[in-house]
Design a protein around this motif. Structure first.
Motif, short mmCIF file in Angstrom:
data_model
loop_
_atom_site.label_atom_id
_atom_site.label_comp_id
_atom_site.label_asym_id
_atom_site.label_seq_id
_atom_site.Cartn_x
_atom_site.Cartn_y
_atom_site.Cartn_z
N LEU A 44 1.02 -1.12 -0.07
CA LEU A 44 -0.21 -0.09 -0.02
C LEU A 44 1.07 1.23 -0.05
N ALA A 45 1.08 1.63 -1.17
CA ALA A 45 2.19 2.95 -1.44
C ALA A 45 1.71 3.99 -2.32
N GLY A 46 2.25 5.27 -2.18
CA GLY A 46 2.30 6.09 -3.06
C GLY A 46 3.64 6.26 -3.79
N PHE A 47 3.52 6.52 -5.17
CA PHE A 47 4.74 6.68 -5.91
C PHE A 47 4.65 7.91 -6.68
N GLY A 48 5.92 8.92 -6.68
CA GLY A 48 5.85 9.96 -7.42
C GLY A 48 5.18 11.09 -6.92
N VAL A 49 4.76 12.01 -7.72
CA VAL A 49 4.09 13.40 -7.46
C VAL A 49 2.67 13.36 -7.88
N ARG A 50 1.90 14.06 -7.11
CA ARG A 50 0.43 14.39 -7.36
C ARG A 50 0.29 15.20 -8.91
N GLU A 51 1.11 16.07 -9.26
CA GLU A 51 0.87 16.78 -10.33
C GLU A 51 2.46 17.04 -10.98
N GLU A 52 2.56 16.74 -12.37
CA GLU A 52 3.79 17.10 -12.77
C GLU A 52 4.35 18.48 -13.02
N GLY A 53 5.62 18.75 -12.21
CA GLY A 53 6.10 19.89 -12.28
C GLY A 53 6.05 20.54 -10.63
N LYS A 54 5.14 19.62 -9.94
CA LYS A 54 5.01 20.23 -8.62
C LYS A 54 5.70 19.28 -7.56
N ASP A 55 5.90 19.41 -6.14
CA ASP A 55 6.80 18.50 -5.31
C ASP A 55 5.83 17.62 -4.35
N GLU A 56 4.30 18.08 -4.40
CA GLU A 56 3.53 16.97 -3.52
C GLU A 56 3.83 15.79 -3.71
N ALA A 57 4.00 14.88 -2.86
CA ALA A 57 4.15 13.45 -3.20
C ALA A 57 2.74 12.80 -3.04
N VAL A 58 2.56 11.76 -3.80
CA VAL A 58 1.53 10.56 -3.80
C VAL A 58 1.67 10.07 -2.55
N THR A 59 0.39 9.86 -2.07
CA THR A 59 0.40 8.94 -0.81
C THR A 59 -0.61 7.87 -1.14
N PRO A 60 -0.73 6.57 -0.09
CA PRO A 60 -1.92 5.66 -0.48
C PRO A 60 -3.51 6.25 -0.37
N ASP A 61 -3.42 7.49 -0.01
CA ASP A 61 -4.74 8.07 0.37
C ASP A 61 -5.01 9.23 -0.64
N THR A 62 -4.08 9.39 -1.53
CA THR A 62 -4.14 10.52 -2.55
C THR A 62 -5.33 10.24 -3.54
N LEU A 63 -6.52 11.33 -3.71
CA LEU A 63 -7.47 10.88 -4.64
C LEU A 63 -6.97 11.46 -5.98
N PHE A 64 -7.64 10.60 -7.14
CA PHE A 64 -7.34 11.17 -8.38
C PHE A 64 -8.53 11.29 -9.23
N CYS A 65 -8.58 12.31 -9.92
CA CYS A 65 -9.86 12.34 -10.77
C CYS A 65 -9.85 11.30 -11.76
N LEU A 66 -10.80 10.57 -12.27
CA LEU A 66 -10.96 9.34 -13.20
C LEU A 66 -11.41 9.78 -14.48
N ALA A 67 -12.19 10.70 -14.51
CA ALA A 67 -12.87 11.43 -15.80
C ALA A 67 -13.41 10.29 -16.49
N SER A 68 -13.10 10.09 -17.69
CA SER A 68 -13.83 9.03 -18.79
C SER A 68 -13.47 7.51 -18.37
N CYS A 69 -12.38 7.38 -17.42
CA CYS A 69 -11.95 6.06 -17.32
C CYS A 69 -13.25 5.32 -16.19
N SER A 70 -14.02 6.26 -15.68
CA SER A 70 -14.83 5.62 -14.66
C SER A 70 -16.39 5.33 -15.36
N LYS A 71 -16.43 5.37 -16.61
CA LYS A 71 -17.64 5.02 -17.43
C LYS A 71 -17.97 3.87 -17.50
#
Length: 71
Positions: A44-71
């Protein structure tokens, strides 16, 4: 990508390496991953950053928008 990781046998280190390789291949700045074995989390882990060009790390609790992937 998560489905691919669940199919891979191996250690936690192997799953982490596969995640990083998949991130490079898909060119994504960050992901949150859970891998299960016998119904229990083995990773259970986060890898990389939340947004390209930013420093905020991804955590296991990070929420991502799925957009059309959720259809």
């Amino acid at each position: 990508m998560l489905a691919l990781l669940l199919l891979l046998p191996g250690s936690e280190a192997d799953l982490r390496a596969a995640t990083r390789k998949a991130m490079d291949w898909w060119r994504v700045p960050g992901v949150a991953v859970v891998a299960l074995k016998d119904g229990k989390p083995v990773l259970l882990a986060g890898f990389g950053v939340r947004e390209e060009g930013k420093d905020e790390a991804v955590t296991p609790d990070t929420l991502f928008c799925l957009a059309s992937c959720s259809k």
